[in-house]
Structure formats: C-alpha cells, structure tokens
Design an enzyme around this catalytic site. Structure first.
Site, short mmCIF file in Angstrom:
data_model
loop_
_atom_site.label_atom_id
_atom_site.label_comp_id
_atom_site.label_asym_id
_atom_site.label_seq_id
_atom_site.Cartn_x
_atom_site.Cartn_y
_atom_site.Cartn_z
N HIS B 448 22.05 135.55 -67.68
CA HIS B 448 22.17 135.64 -66.21
C HIS B 448 23.47 136.31 -65.78
CE1 HIS B 448 24.14 131.39 -65.51
NE2 HIS B 448 24.67 132.00 -66.51
N GLU B 449 23.53 136.71 -64.52
CA GLU B 449 24.66 137.48 -63.96
C GLU B 449 24.89 138.78 -64.74
OE1 GLU B 449 26.42 137.22 -61.28
OE2 GLU B 449 25.78 135.25 -60.60
N GLY B 450 23.80 139.41 -65.17
CA GLY B 450 23.92 140.65 -65.95
C GLY B 450 23.90 140.34 -67.42
#
Lengths: 598, 598
Positions: B448-450
């Site tokens: 998550h978050e890239g």
C-alpha cells in the site's frame, strides 16, 4: 486452459528430455513400466488433484479442523478426496507390488505427489505422512508389523504419523522424555507427551498408526538411548480387527498460520484416560532393535527432507502460475515512455518490473522442481542402480544434496510466493485470491523436518566432511562434468559454465578454509550462510543442466528455460560472492555478540 | 520488565543522543515544549499503547470486523481504545494549537505513534488515517471545511479516509473514473466505486469523512483531470449537527491476510441507496481547486510514505523484541562442541545461529527506526527550520529519501519478522504466539501507499533526477560528511567509513550510467534493484551515524549498537556489490523476455 497447479510440459521436459527416466525401466524393479504407464499415472494425479484436492483448498484453510473436546471435525471434502486418492492406488505408488504398491520409480511418484501438494497441502499431508510411516515400517519393521499396519495403510484404511518432538524437545531430540516400559508379553507401555504431531488425531481413517520415539528404562542419555515404537490409536487383533481404544489422547490442536487443513496436535500417551487391557500406559511395540530409533528415522530422512523441498516447490510453482495468469489478464497502467492517458491500459505483464518478478519466480520454482526430481532420481539410483559403485555414488551425492534440497526450495519458493503476492498488488493480500494462502502454507517449510539452521549444521558439520569429504568431491566433479559439456557446446552455455566453475572453485576453497582452523565453533557459526551460498551454486548447476537440455531450437518453452537460466546467472549466482567473502573471513560477529548487547 | 513493543532506551538514544530533538524547542512553533513535555508524551503513548492497544491485538485479528449487510461489527475494545487515544490529545499531536493540537514536532509525534503501531496496527490505522485526512484538509481545505470536518476529527468524534483507488485503478490513478457533477449551489454529486478504502465504514465514530479523487465533466484525461472532494458519511449542518445519510454505501469488506482489525472496503458513491436532499449522487465539496486533486494527495505523500515505513519498522521492532525474549528463555539443545547429553539445555540465545538471526533483526529494525525518525525530523525542518536554505535542503533530502524510507523498512522489517518466527521454531508458526500475526500484518506494507515497484520508479525516475539531481547530490554530500567525521575519529569507525565511501561512489556512478543511455526504458527496467541497492547504502550511512553517536564507552547498549553496525557492514552492505554490478551492465533480461516465454 493450462493448469494453474504445475506445468505438465515442464514435468515432461525434466523427466524425459533431461533425466530420461524411461531408462529406469531397464531395471528389474521397474520392468513392468514404460513411458505410457508413467504418463498415465501423471495424468491421473493431475486429474485427481485438480478435481478432488484443489476445489476445497480454500475451505480447508478458512474452516480449519476443530476439536470439540471429544472428536476432531474436518470438512467432509477431505475424507472424500483421500478416498479417491487411496482407491486410485497412489498411496503405494512407489511401494512394492507385494504390499499392494505400484512399484513406480520414486522420481515418477514424486512428480505425481507434487500435483497434490500444489493443489492442497493441507489434505495431502495425511497420505504423505502415511506413506512415510509405511516406508519406515517396510524398512525396519517385522513382517507381522507390515501385515498388521502397512497393508491397511497402503489400502488407505489406516493413516500414519511420526511422533518425534516433545514440548521441551524440538530440534533437540536428545531431550525426548517419553518412556516405554517393557511388559511380560514383550509389548511396551508408553508414557509421555508428543508435540507438533501432524495428523495426530482425526476421524478420516479407521485407525491411526503412530511411530513414537521413546526411551526404555536404563537407556543411555541423548539420542543414542531412543527406541522406536509403533502405537496404534485402536489396538489391532491378529485377524486385523480393531480392538480396544489405546491410551493415546488428543490434548489439543495447534492453530497455525497456514497448512491449516492438516491437524497438528499435542498427544498424551499413557495419561490414563483409557486403560487398554485394564492396565495403564499406551500399548506399543518395538520397531527393530532397541536404541536404534533415531537411526531408523534418519534412514528415511533424506527422502522426507526431499519431500519437504518438493512440497515447498509445488507451493511456489502454483503461486508462480497464478501470478503469471494474473499478469496476463490484469490491465493496469501504460508503457512508461510515450504514455498517452487516453490509450487503453495494458496487461501488467507488459511492465518490465512485473516480468522481472515473474522471471525471478520462474528461476526459483523451475530450478527447485528440477533439483527435487534430480534428488528423487538419486533415491532410485541408490536403491536400484545395477552397479554398487553407482549406488554408492547416488547415496553420497544424495547425502550432500539433501540439506539443500530441503532448505533451498523452502527459502526461495517462499520468496516466489512473496513475489506472486506482489504481482497481485492489493488483491494478493486478500483471502479472496489463492496466493496469500500459498505464502502462509509455505512458511512452514523452513521450520519442519529440521529448521534452516539445522540443515546448515547438517551440510557443513556432517555432509561435506563425511566419508572423508567424498560427497562434496563427487558433487564438485558432477558439476564440473556439466560445465565441461557446456564449454564444449560453446557460445552462451560456455559463458555460463565459466561463471559456474568460478563459483564451484569458491565452494571448494571456502569449505577447506572453514575447516582449516580446527575450530568447529567458528566453522559452524557460519553454517547458515554456507548453506545458502552452496545452495545457490547448486541451483546454478541445475540451471545449466536445464539450459543444455533445451537443445538449440527456438521453441518458446525452450527460450523461456534459457532466459530463466540467464536470469539466474545474472541476478542470483552473483549473490554468493559476498557470502563466500564473508565466510572466508571466518566471521565470528554473531558468535561473539554477548547476550546483554541485544 | 522491558517492553516487548519498542525500546524506550533506543528511542531516547535516537531522539536525544543522536538527533538532539530538544534543539527544536528554540523554534517558535515548538517554544512551549521541552525535554520534559517530550518525555511525558512518549510515556503516555507507551502506557496507552501497552494498556489499551496491545491487549486486544490478537482478538482484533481472530475476530476480524464483519458486515451483516447493514452494519459493520467490530470488537468493543477498539472503540474503547480509540476513545482513550483521542481523549489524551494524541490525534492532534503534531497539529496546531489553534485546531486543538499539541504542536509537537513530527519527529516526536512519530516516535509516539510507533508505540501504537507496534502494539496493534489494526486499531491504530483508524486514527492515523484520520490524522492524514485532517492534515490534508488543513493544508488545502477552506476555513469552513476545517471547522466542519477537521475539528471533530481532532476531537476524535469523526474519523477520516482516503479514497483514491478503484477496482480498475490501483497503481494507475490515471484511470480513476468516479465522476463529480457540479450542482447549482456549488456542491457536487459523486458517482463511482472506490476500492481498498481502509476504515471506509464502521460504527466507531459519529461520522466518516471521505476524501475522494474524482473527475469533473470535461476534465482532462489522466491524473491531470482529477479533483479532490470531501464527502461525509452523514451530511453536516452549518451548526455542526449531523444531518441526512449521504449516498456512500459499503459494498463489501475485503478479507486480508493480516491488518485484519482495520476494515478495508469497497464503497459505492451515488449508487442510489440514499437520496440526500431527494436527488441522486453522493454529496461532496471540492477541496481547493479543480484538477489539483493528485497534487494535494502528493503533497502529503512524503509524510504518508514515511508513516508506512514507520509502521513496518514498529512491527519489525516488536517482533525482534519478542524473539529476543523467547531466545533468552527457551531452553533447547547444548553447545555444539563438547556436548554432554546429560547437561541441562541452554537458552537458545547461546547458539551462534540464533544470535546471527537476532543481530540481523537488530540491524534491520534499529536501522529502520533511525531512518524513519531522521526523515520525520526532515519533515519538521522542511516546515520550521529558521533559514530558507535549510528548509530547501530538508525538502530535497526528504524527496530523495522518501521512497527508501517507505520501501526499506517494508522489505527488511518483514524479513526481521520472518527471522522472529524462525527463532520461535514451530511455536512461531502458531497463532498462539504473536510473531506470526506481525509477519502477516507487515506483509501489507510493501503493497500500500505505492508498491515496491512504484517506489523504485519514484526514486530512479523522479527523485534522483529532479532539481537537476540536487537531492541525490545532497544525499551523497550528507553521507560524505558523516564519513569524514568517522574517518577523523579513526579506528573501526574509519574502516566503516571507507566501505561507505566506496558504496556511495557506486551509487553516483551507477545512477549516471543508468541515465547515460538516454533510454528511460532500460533505466527504469532496473528501478527495483536500484532502489534496493541505494536503500542498503543509505542504511549503512544511518548505521555509521549511530555508531558515532555511541561515543567510546563500554555501556552494553552502546556495544550492541556498534555490534549491529558492524554486522550491517559485514553482512548487508556487501550485498549491494552484485546489485551495482548488474545495474552497470544495463541489464535488459526482464525487459526482453517475451510474454510467451513464461
């Protein structure tokens, strides 16, 4: 559609184009077989694994077995699948005709088993433990024990377990405390607690046959005082009828991260819940001779550890195929250069980083499968090669390769499962997809049947020094022979061979250096790093073997094999450089770290 | 007994002996603080995390939130813990006094948050998302949006979410389809489906404030056409009273491998289930200007990504402490040499391979914590350093470090969790112990978050080339300054500095080489390997910084720091050699692998 469990094309390539397993049929043991019977049993395994094992894999995980205090409850699909497995004769795939087996080569039988491990490790563990138990009794039990226990196991009526560990004795079997007291009739009564017993209780079979390590009164301390006993859940009459309940009682189930479909148990022996024949203790019978228990277990260890490696491989392989399928069908993003936000999204296999992750997985799982099958063939050669020299060679090579065949797939096919999740992105982290379960299931493999650390000690502390270093020498010679063939074929194969030769030179030099000090503590403080480095060199050899087996043609499957080999030599083999450098310094950083510095 | 969550001694060492955070109190924003208030809030965080978050961590996992079709059910301990958290004022730890915050430096606030992430990531995610949401509105929302939404969030009455992804748009936000139609009164109506929304529905707070990326009619294609909207679950009147139910409807919960305590949702906007004001669509209000939505999100990205890295660190750290505690108390086996089976077993910390695994974990988790806090301090410097040049320097350094601060802990603190399981043996694989949950929880962080791949593209494709390469130059200069200090101090520090200088030389040369061809496809095909190699060099620098901060004394804590630094330089830093070698070849193996070769 291609299977998402394993690649039959790859199995055929490895078994036939590379290992030429049909040549085994010239040996008397396998004379009734031919390519057709091998193909048929592989077809059958794929079909049963696909139709009866894979469909309940997820349910076996989400609705794991539970114990109501009296009985263990398991979803009904497990029993149904195992009945089909046993009815198809797969329980005795590699066993003698005489006990109801099919007398297949181990290498073919293992290729069959990989289908089941890829489909559902939780359900597969029951028959696999049963086969291991039966093989041990076939090797070391009496004729009467074979009749009483092995035949019903081959028929799928009884299942088996291996009871080694105890709460205070896991890696340290020297500390096994379960005691076995001899009775006037020559039988024994056992008292003690066994931990981590897979398949230790369930209602899947008529009976459960436990093989139990225990200590007789006055036995020497340590592993040399352990004897092996067969202890059934229900006593078995001379006519094969089930009798009294033995005093083997389920104390509880362990709840695991993965592998949830297989019950894993704490078992009490002789706790007094049942009193067979009116007396205390669990009734057991000695297998073979006293104090030879661990030796019998270790006799089967190469096979068991190769089996763990194969299971890790199968989980990695199916994860790879799942992520490949996803990468081909999931649209997301656009090429990095010249991207036009109005253009349609491309399947993620078009992104270089996704292909990098697929290629890494391919190099791990196809490499591990090749190694597992190579070691399986060594098991056949050890037993059935016509010349004694060949059998000895196979045994020595197998001894040195076994810790790698166990640990390498357990580490790197788990890494493959990690990459399979990563390719799936957020979806891969959910239980709606299969890859997260595969990752959880596979995390067991670096632990059981000897942890990674134990495999390192086995390789560096025993295997490379046993028989005066004959196993390691043989391995290096075998690798050198492959490199010679590659060099002779020229071109890229010769380049790979040059890298491999440099790496094997480091194996030889570093092994000598580690033992040069005469200080086993220093050598063995580095055993895990040594295991990893040697493992990667062995896999580089296995990849060169596969490269050579592709021939020169442009078949995309063969191109893929060569590309995976190339990737392994470019990305993976160089990792060993710093590992050998570290080993050559006789690093004692960890050994010298005081506990109060943490 | 020492905490099994984090080490306060280590936090004090990093915050004070190394980063000297009390110096921040000379800045006007932090003038009301001093060492005492910093200590007090750290004490408070440890106490609340220990008493209110840790105890239900396992239950939050085993009894994960479930949706009955109408409501989401969550175990009551979560709401109770979050009430204590909010009442203690921690929601606004780093926010302005003016909105009810404590105006603490981010570096101190993040050290506080790490206690909660170590104790229970599932419960912690609700306030952390709320804080991120509030910070975005504080930076880009109107005064009226701050009053209406931010103040109740700081008070813990409303919680917030970030709604970016959609089923077809995860890493590729260019493909967001949710549409926002302007109404006569200047408000908007939203229609679309958002995926992976953490905290997207629950009954924990009076209201849920969604920040939603959507596209207005006629907006440009791609990310440049995205605007940001605030969309509450319940409409909020001008007096702050809750009004009608908005048309944001839970379509389902995702069931994850870990992080199970946090609901992760599929949300439908404007599906027609509710008709606020009698009209279709979910009512939303534009945040800031049109088409600036992604820019606003990215404005907060460095902080969000540093936060993910910190969460990964906290999970790795608590796993390390759990395995250390286990290693000190679990007896198993005996020394390898001179072993006497009758001698008592030793605690496993006596085995070199266990110490190797502890030292590796220590070098990962303490290194990651130091990096996370260093980047947190850069966030403070970027905002509050007195000179503009200092603020610019902090911003540039933070830009280049952020992808590493996000990805390195996500990769290596997960590796630490893996080692923590390994030290526990079979016990570590069971849900009766904590380490298996930590491993499952932490597996989210590389996604998550890239994803890891996205971080690699961010580092190599944007950060090292932005501002004419100023960020990378600054990083290399900063590292060189550390190396100079170490060289001047002589001895072992100077030796480590020499290794570090060689490694930074490779970073500079390889970066230039990758971009030398003018072929971004080749450069970026190698972005993930580049990210890993540069990450390890950065961590080597962070370890040299810590080494120097220990001074010369023989305090076992300081010895431990030096030993971990030594271990990082011997075992970890050399891994980068083959990575730089590979990068220098401008490897295109993966890029050139045809899809049909797999």
């Amino acid at each position: 559609m291609n299977s998402l469990l394993l690649s039959r094309r790859d199995l055929d390539f490895l078994l036939h184009d590379w290992l030429d397993v049909t040549a085994l049929t010239t040996r008397p043991r396998f004379a009734e077989h031919d390519r057709e019977t091998f193909d048929a049993v592989l077809d059958l395994s794929e079909a049963i694994a696909t139709r009866h094992f894979a469909p309940h894999n997820k349910r076996n995980d989400t609705e794991e077995p539970w114990f109501d205090g009296e009985k263990v409850h398991i979803i009904p699909e497990v029993k149904a699948a195992l009945e089909v497995f046993a009815e198809s004769g797969l329980m005795g795939a590699a066993m003698d005709h005489e006990v109801g087996g099919q007398q297949l080569p181990t290498v073919v039988a293992n290729a069959c088993m990989a289908w089941f491990q890829a489909a559902n490790v939780g359900t597969s563990a029951y028959p696999f433990l049963t086969v291991a138990n039966a093989n041990l009794l076939l090797a070391h039990g009496s004729a009467e024990q074979v009749d009483r226990y092995v035949r019903p196991m081959v028929a799928g009526r009884y299942f088996g377990t291996m009871c080694l560990s105890e709460p205070q004795a896991g890696s340290s079997l020297a500390d096994v405390r379960t005691r076995a007291e001899e009775q006037a009739d020559g039988s024994f009564r056992l008292f003690g607690t066994k931990m981590w017993i897979s398949g230790g209780d369930h209602e899947l079979s008529e009976n459960i046959v436990h093989l139990v390590l225990a200590r007789t009164p006055g036995a020497p301390a340590g592993v040399k005082g352990l004897s092996l006993f067969v202890v059934p859940k229900y006593l078995v009459g001379d006519d094969g009828s089930l009798g009294e309940r033995n005093d083997v009682v389920l104390a509880g189930l362990n709840h695991k991260m993965g592998y949830r479909g297989t019950t894993n148990t704490l078992l009490n022996f002789g706790e007094g819940v049942h009193r067979p024949g009116g007396a205390p203790g669990a009734v057991g019978h000695l297998v073979g001779e006293r104090h030879r228990g661990l030796a019998y277990m270790f006799h089967m260890m190469n096979e068991a550890r190769t089996g763990v490696g194969l299971g890790a491989t199968a989980l990695g392989y199916t994860g790879y195929l799942h992520s490949l399928d996803y990468a081909r069908t999931r649209p997301q993003g656009r090429p990095l250069t010249g991207r036009d936000p109005e253009a349609p999204q491309v399947p993620i296999i078009e992104h270089a980083d996704v292909r990098r992750m697929l290629l890494a997985q391919k190099s791990y799982v196809e490499g591990a499968l090749a190694l597992s099958l190579y070691c399986s063939l060594l098991i056949d050669d050890e037993r059935t090669a016509p010349e004694e020299a060949e059998r000895t060679r196979a045994r020595q090579l197998l001894e040195v390769l076994t810790p790698i065949a166990k640990s390498w797939p357990s580490q790197w096919c788990l890494a493959a499962n990690d990459l399979a999740i990563q390719i799936h992105g957020g979806y891969g982290y959910t239980r709606e997809y299969n890859v997260e379960q595969q990752y959880r299931d596979n995390r067991l493999n670096p632990i059981h049947e000897g942890t990674h650390g134990i495999q390192g000690l086995d390789l560096l502390g025993r295997k490379v020094v046993m028989d005066g270093g004959a196993g390691l020498r043989l391995l290096l010679e075998t690798i050198a022979a492959t490199a010679d063939r590659a060099t002779a074929s020229g071109g890229e194969a010769a380049e790979l061979a040059a890298s491999l030769t440099r790496a094997t030179g480091r194996v030889a030099a570093t092994t000598a250096r580690l033992w040069s000090t005469g200080d086993p503590d220093t050598a063995l403080a580095n055993a895990s790093v040594y295991l990893e480095a040697v493992g990667h060199v062995v896999l580089a050899w296995i990849w060169l073997e596969q490269y050579l087996a592709t021939g020169e043609d442009a078949d995309p499957f063969h191109e893929g094999k060569r590309q995976a080999a190339r990737s392994f030599y470019r990305v993976e083999l160089p990792r060993t450089g710093p590992q050998f450098d570290l080993l050559d310094t006789l690093d004692r950083t960890a050994a010298q770290t005081a506990p109060d510095w943490f």
